[in-house]
Write an enzyme that holds these catalytic residues in place. Structure first.
Site, PDB file in Angstrom:
ATOM      1  CB  THR A  17      -0.927   0.018   1.227  1.00  0.00           C
ATOM      2  OG1 THR A  17      -0.129  -0.109   2.415  1.00  0.00           O
ATOM      3  CG2 THR A  17      -1.925  -1.123   1.176  1.00  0.00           C
ATOM      4  NE  ARG A  21       6.667   1.437   3.791  1.00  0.00           N
ATOM      5  CZ  ARG A  21       5.768   2.011   4.575  1.00  0.00           C
ATOM      6  NH1 ARG A  21       5.326   1.378   5.647  1.00  0.00           N
ATOM      7  NH2 ARG A  21       5.309   3.212   4.289  1.00  0.00           N
ATOM      8  CB  SER A 111       6.047   5.082   6.687  1.00  0.00           C
ATOM      9  OG  SER A 111       5.078   5.857   7.356  1.00  0.00           O
ATOM     10  CG  HIS A 112       4.892   3.470  10.737  1.00  0.00           C
ATOM     11  ND1 HIS A 112       4.473   3.426   9.432  1.00  0.00           N
ATOM     12  CD2 HIS A 112       4.481   2.317  11.301  1.00  0.00           C
ATOM     13  CE1 HIS A 112       3.829   2.302   9.221  1.00  0.00           C
ATOM     14  NE2 HIS A 112       3.831   1.600  10.335  1.00  0.00           N
ATOM     15  CE  LYS A 124       4.923   7.312  -0.665  1.00  0.00           C
ATOM     16  NZ  LYS A 124       3.616   7.470   0.009  1.00  0.00           N
ATOM     17  CG  ASP A 275       5.516   9.122  10.148  1.00  0.00           C
ATOM     18  OD1 ASP A 275       5.494  10.322   9.807  1.00  0.00           O
ATOM     19  OD2 ASP A 275       5.246   8.196   9.363  1.00  0.00           O
ATOM     20  CG  ASP A 277       6.988   9.144   5.629  1.00  0.00           C
ATOM     21  OD1 ASP A 277       6.440   8.963   6.737  1.00  0.00           O
ATOM     22  OD2 ASP A 277       6.418   8.911   4.545  1.00  0.00           O
ATOM     23  CG  ASP A 279       3.254   9.668   6.058  1.00  0.00           C
ATOM     24  OD1 ASP A 279       3.657   9.291   7.173  1.00  0.00           O
ATOM     25  OD2 ASP A 279       3.087   8.893   5.096  1.00  0.00           O
ATOM     26  NE  ARG A 280       1.919   5.955   9.281  1.00  0.00           N
ATOM     27  CZ  ARG A 280       1.431   4.730   9.426  1.00  0.00           C
ATOM     28  NH1 ARG A 280       1.006   4.326  10.602  1.00  0.00           N
ATOM     29  NH2 ARG A 280       1.375   3.899   8.396  1.00  0.00           N
ATOM     30  CD  GLU A 362      -6.628   2.551   9.586  1.00  0.00           C
ATOM     31  OE1 GLU A 362      -5.788   1.850   9.027  1.00  0.00           O
ATOM     32  OE2 GLU A 362      -7.461   3.241   8.956  1.00  0.00           O
ATOM     33  CB  SER A 363      -2.349   3.895  10.680  1.00  0.00           C
ATOM     34  OG  SER A 363      -2.484   4.290   9.329  1.00  0.00           O
ATOM     35  CE  LYS A 374       0.061   7.902   6.309  1.00  0.00           C
ATOM     36  NZ  LYS A 374      -0.152   7.060   5.120  1.00  0.00           N
TER      37      LYS A 374
END
Length: 541
Positions: A17, A21, A111-112, A124, A275, A277, A279-280, A362-363, A374
């Site tokens: 998604t 990775r 990411s995280h 990506k 996080d 990168d 985005d969170r 949700e994450s 995000k």
């Protein structure tokens, strides 16, 4: 000189998604990175095109960027815009793609996930709209990885990425840019910086934990330099290849130091974390944690307080496992609401078609139509704008929100690094049981419906099936089961739990206690302990 290197397909290069990775040492293996990058360039036809390149600074980020630059030149790209030091947060990369009207971009991040030579790496491709490649493109890339026979690379010295400037790499132009400047300007166009500066000038205190990841320089520039937050407001602000040994996932488990500070006797007024990168995000008030689902709902209800959203919202979209709290806000505003599968790419069509303005999952992911990813720092700034205008605490804003809309008690339980075969067996058994669940009672709750979520895109008509198992108990109570696609080792079972309380009573319970019957029912239905040997989750958010 351009060299053509003979290679052969390497198994397992299927993007998930959020891209491909794997463990860092896998990416560092012979031909691994090159095979995947060549497959991307073959699918998108790199000749004559312009791309954005950057990453979160994790181990191997700098070397991978140099390889990609030399491969882009060898494949005939005309220009690459790369962040200074090969750094770009994911939302900043999305913005640069859109701002410069490029043909897409390559983002280096897991990411995280933790970073380091023995941890995780990822890559990506994002499309010209700035968003993650859709399934049709990632499938084409995967097919190409299974047939690749050679890749092309320019033999050349490393490009100097240490300072902004323009250079040539073979026949390709390389523009090294300040990774923060354009993104910071975008934020200043969306939010009332004067009001936020006044808030900080009044003595308002904040702690921003950047977790030794890429958001550090962005947060320092925007929060401390432009908005006047006290020096030191941004903690762990220097991006490190191994994130300082931290797990850069902004949730109460991994951002435990921030949680402890926000619960302490001299807690700041507001806390946030981002996080790997950028985005969170996680948002915390003094003594109070804000779940991602509640954060999306509060932002939707108050977005009009920020200049960039005063015209109102076109719609609100959420991923299926995210609580229905935002739906209640959308209904009150008389705007569209959408429920999509998990994965930011599913929001892209809605945003591009002008059907949605705010999106959340949700994450710990929240964003808007300003980019196609995000955006953790954006969410923090919108919260600050709301706090500056309302002059209330986070706890007061949440209490008022629950009093008006009711409360969707919500939690996510993660069971990490489960043996993949066991995880698949759990889901196979659960899917087989779905037809017979309706009407049965578990832990005092009766199943009203059960299905495997499928999504029909209202813009292009595409259908995505098998997106998560839903057990609906009625009156806003449900359990959702998914296997995560963002890890690199084993399988992660994510269990999402929700129960609605309309109020006025029962709005201030501990979420885990309020959800206890749903938790027991979910464990019984899926036989989690029997399939995995686990009776308790590794991470609770």
């Amino acid at each position: 000189m351009i060299t053509t290197v003979v290679t052969a397909p390497i198994s397992g290069q299927k993007p998930g998604t959020s891209g491909l990775r794997k463990k860092t040492r896998v990416f560092m293996g012979r031909h691994y990175l090159e095979n995947f990058v060549q497959s991307v360039f073959d699918v998108v036809d790199a000749a004559g095109k312009t791309f954005v390149l950057g990453g979160d600074g994790r181990y191997f980020n700098d070397r991978a960027a140099q390889v990609i630059l030399r491969m882009a030149a060898a494949n005939g790209a005309s220009r690459v815009i790369v962040g200074q030091g090969a750094l770009l947060s994911t939302p900043a990369a999305s913005h640069l793609i859109r701002l410069n009207k490029t043909d897409g971009g390559l983002i280096l991040s897991a990411s995280h996930n933790p970073g380091g030579p023995d941890e995780d790496f990822g890559i990506k491709f994002n499309m010209p709209n700035g968003g993650p490649a859709p399934e049709a493109v990632t499938e084409a890339i995967f097919r190409r990885t299974m047939e690749i026979a050679e890749y092309r690379i320019l033999e050349a010295e490393d490009v100097d990425l240490s300072r902004p400037g323009r250079s040539r790499l073979g026949g390709m132009q390389v523009d090294v840019v300040d990774p923060v400047a354009d993104y910071a300007a975008l934020m200043e166009s969306l939010f009332d910086f004067a009001a936020i500066r006044a808030l900080f000038a009044s003595g308002f205190r904040m702690r921003m934990d950047s977790m030794c990841a890429v958001t550090g320089p962005y947060a320092k520039e925007i929060l401390e330099n432009r908005l006047g937050a006290a020096p030191g407001t941004v903690a762990n602000a220097v991006p490190l290849p191994d994130f300082g040994g931290m797990h850069p996932d902004p949730n109460p488990t991994w951002a435990h130091a921030l949680m402890a500070e926000m619960s302490g006797p001299d807690a700041p007024d507001f806390g946030a974390a981002s996080d790997g990168d950028g985005d969170r995000n996680m948002v915390v008030g003094r003594g109070i944690y804000v779940s991602p689902s509640d954060s999306l709902a509060v932002l939707a209800a108050n977005a009009h307080l920020a200049p960039g959203y005063r015209a109102g919202l076109k719609g609100v979209a959420r991923s299926m496992p995210t609580s229905a709290a935002a739906d209640r806000v959308a209904e009150s505003l008389g705007i569209a609401q959408y429920e999509t599968p998990t994965g930011w790419k599913f929001f892209g069509n809605l945003l591009d078609a002008g059907r949605a303005t705010l999106c959340g999952e949700e994450s710990f992911g929240t964003g808007s139509d300003h980019v196609r990813e995000k955006d953790g720092l954006w969410a923090v700034l919108l919260w600050l704008n709301i706090l500056a205008v309302r002059r209330e605490s986070v706890a007061q804003i949440l209490a008022a929100h629950f009093a008006r809309f009711g409360r969707n008690y919500y939690s996510r339980h993660d069971f990490e690094a489960i043996d993949s075969a066991r995880a698949e067996a759990l889901f196979a058994a659960l899917r087989a049981a779905l037809p017979g669940l309706k009407g049965r009672s578990f832990a005092g709750l009766t199943v009203e419906a059960a299905d495997d979520f499928a999504y029909s895109d209202p813009v292009d008509g595409s259908v995505s099936e098998g997106q998560g198992i839903r057990i609906l108990f009625g009156k806003g109570a449900r359990a959702v089961f998914r296997l995560s696609g963002t890890g690199t080792e084993g399988a992660t079972l994510r269990l999402y739990l929700e129960r609605y309380a309309a109020g006025p009573e029962g709005l201030d319970e501990d979420p885990q206690q309020a959800l206890a019957p749903v938790i027991r029912a979910a464990h019984e239905i899926a036989d989690i302990a029997g399939h995995t040997g686990r009776s308790a989750p590794d991470v609770v958010t």
